[in-house]
Design an enzyme around this catalytic site. Sequence first.
Site, PDB file in Angstrom:
ATOM      1  N   ILE A  36       0.876  -1.181   0.000  1.00 57.78           N
ATOM      2  CA  ILE A  36       0.000   0.000   0.000  1.00 57.78           C
ATOM      3  C   ILE A  36       0.906   1.221   0.000  1.00 57.78           C
ATOM      4  O   ILE A  36       1.535   1.525   1.006  1.00 57.78           O
ATOM      5  CB  ILE A  36      -0.935  -0.014   1.214  1.00 57.78           C
ATOM      6  CG1 ILE A  36      -1.810  -1.268   1.175  1.00 57.78           C
ATOM      7  CG2 ILE A  36      -1.780   1.236   1.279  1.00 57.78           C
ATOM      8  CD1 ILE A  36      -2.721  -1.423   2.369  1.00 57.78           C
ATOM      9  N   CYS A  37       0.987   1.939  -1.110  1.00 59.24           N
ATOM     10  CA  CYS A  37       2.047   2.920  -1.299  1.00 59.24           C
ATOM     11  C   CYS A  37       1.532   4.226  -1.890  1.00 59.24           C
ATOM     12  O   CYS A  37       0.399   4.325  -2.346  1.00 59.24           O
ATOM     13  CB  CYS A  37       3.115   2.354  -2.233  1.00 59.24           C
ATOM     14  SG  CYS A  37       3.742   0.754  -1.728  1.00 59.24           S
ATOM     15  N   THR A  38       2.416   5.219  -1.890  1.00 64.46           N
ATOM     16  CA  THR A  38       2.193   6.470  -2.604  1.00 64.46           C
ATOM     17  C   THR A  38       3.367   6.686  -3.547  1.00 64.46           C
ATOM     18  O   THR A  38       4.519   6.688  -3.108  1.00 64.46           O
ATOM     19  CB  THR A  38       2.084   7.655  -1.635  1.00 64.46           C
ATOM     20  OG1 THR A  38       1.002   7.436  -0.726  1.00 64.46           O
ATOM     21  CG2 THR A  38       1.848   8.955  -2.401  1.00 64.46           C
ATOM     22  N   ARG A  88      -4.739   9.288   1.016  1.00 59.56           N
ATOM     23  CA  ARG A  88      -3.409   9.890   0.931  1.00 59.56           C
ATOM     24  C   ARG A  88      -3.262  10.730  -0.327  1.00 59.56           C
ATOM     25  O   ARG A  88      -2.373  11.575  -0.413  1.00 59.56           O
ATOM     26  CB  ARG A  88      -2.346   8.783   0.942  1.00 59.56           C
ATOM     27  CG  ARG A  88      -2.167   8.098   2.280  1.00 59.56           C
ATOM     28  CD  ARG A  88      -1.466   6.761   2.170  1.00 59.56           C
ATOM     29  NE  ARG A  88      -2.367   5.729   1.667  1.00 59.56           N
ATOM     30  CZ  ARG A  88      -2.138   4.973   0.600  1.00 59.56           C
ATOM     31  NH1 ARG A  88      -1.027   5.132  -0.102  1.00 59.56           N
ATOM     32  NH2 ARG A  88      -3.009   4.061   0.213  1.00 59.56           N
TER      33      ARG A  88
END
Length: 395
Positions: free
Chosen positions: A142-144, A333
């Site tokens: 789970i990233c940006t 986010r």
Amino acid sequence: MLGRSRLTFVLLSVTVTCSVAQHVPPWTEDCRKSTYPPSGPTYRGPVPWYTINLDLPPYKRWHELMVDKAPALKVIVNYLKNMINAFEPSGKIVQLVDQKLPGLLGSFPGPFEEEMKGIAAVTEIPLGEIILFNIFYEFFTICTSIITEDKEGHLLHARNMDFGVFLGWNVNNNTWVVTEELKPLTVNLDFQRNSKTVFKAAGFAGYVGMLTGFKPGLFSLTLNERFSTNGGFMGVIEWILGKKDAKWIGFIIRSVLENSTSYEEAKTILTKSKILAPAYFILGGSKSGEGCVITRDRVQSLDIYELDPKQGIWYVVQTNYDRWKNPFFLDNRRTPAKMCLNRTTQENISFATMYDVLSTKPVLNKLTVYTALIDVTKGQFETYLRDCPDPCIGW
């Protein structure tokens, strides 16, 4: 049964806290400034460099690294086994992992089979558990990721690697267990052939796929998970049952980094290849306009969102939700990242200001393992371990 109930209670508590807190201080904050060079309570420390010699037989490539990291790898593998056994106390699932997964090795592409065998030999961890460690990255990333282009047409690529959601919450120090255990395993890798760099990447010791990397002068690439009902679990089940025409996403990224010779070639492969799990491929190049987010299901590309600075699109931001949909209300986010980029302005984009954006809560959160900064043209690659001290949102 008590352990399972306690886990359920903890997960519910974390979810309720996040639902109430994510959109209000102190779990959100104004866009951070002057956080670079990294220091202070959100900076855990530097990431070590290792060279992976592609001229060596695959079985031997990871030996030096794994001698150093075997103790840390054993810790996380044992934790995953204990977590599985908490749900199935008989131990039969772990027994199946040890006995059955090695029989599937012939289905892995390229050098990955021999590389995993070599890692198992050095670490003295059963081969099935090494395979399991390599598989579970298909599910929990789970990233940006961000690509920017400044006024001079110079591209930067950055990401927060967020990993470990629902893989154990430590109530004593308010951290995700697997997130914390991955930090000692985080490494920078310089893949070389004939003593020359082929590509560089950030990875986890014991994992032979790639999730973050770049080919100097050509392109950069990061992976974000895409949630879908027809997701990675279905792909893995089909693969185990014999349907092996799809590619593992971590392995395809490594293959692209190692073998592709241009931004366009990489883009074509990532757009058209059948993959095991839905994903977002965030691909940056070295020329103006070379930056895109490729939204994938397991069979085809659903959308390609590209930089277009002439039309005012000087950045792309990707978290874990389709850009045409609102983010899940517990996990937004995207909005704070875009807000901070807009406040930064195109004129002021740099490694320092990108790091500021990725240091702003909730873009920085309890799941964040590391922040990576990539400049393809200059050949710069920086990776920093992160912390998010309380008060900080769980994701």
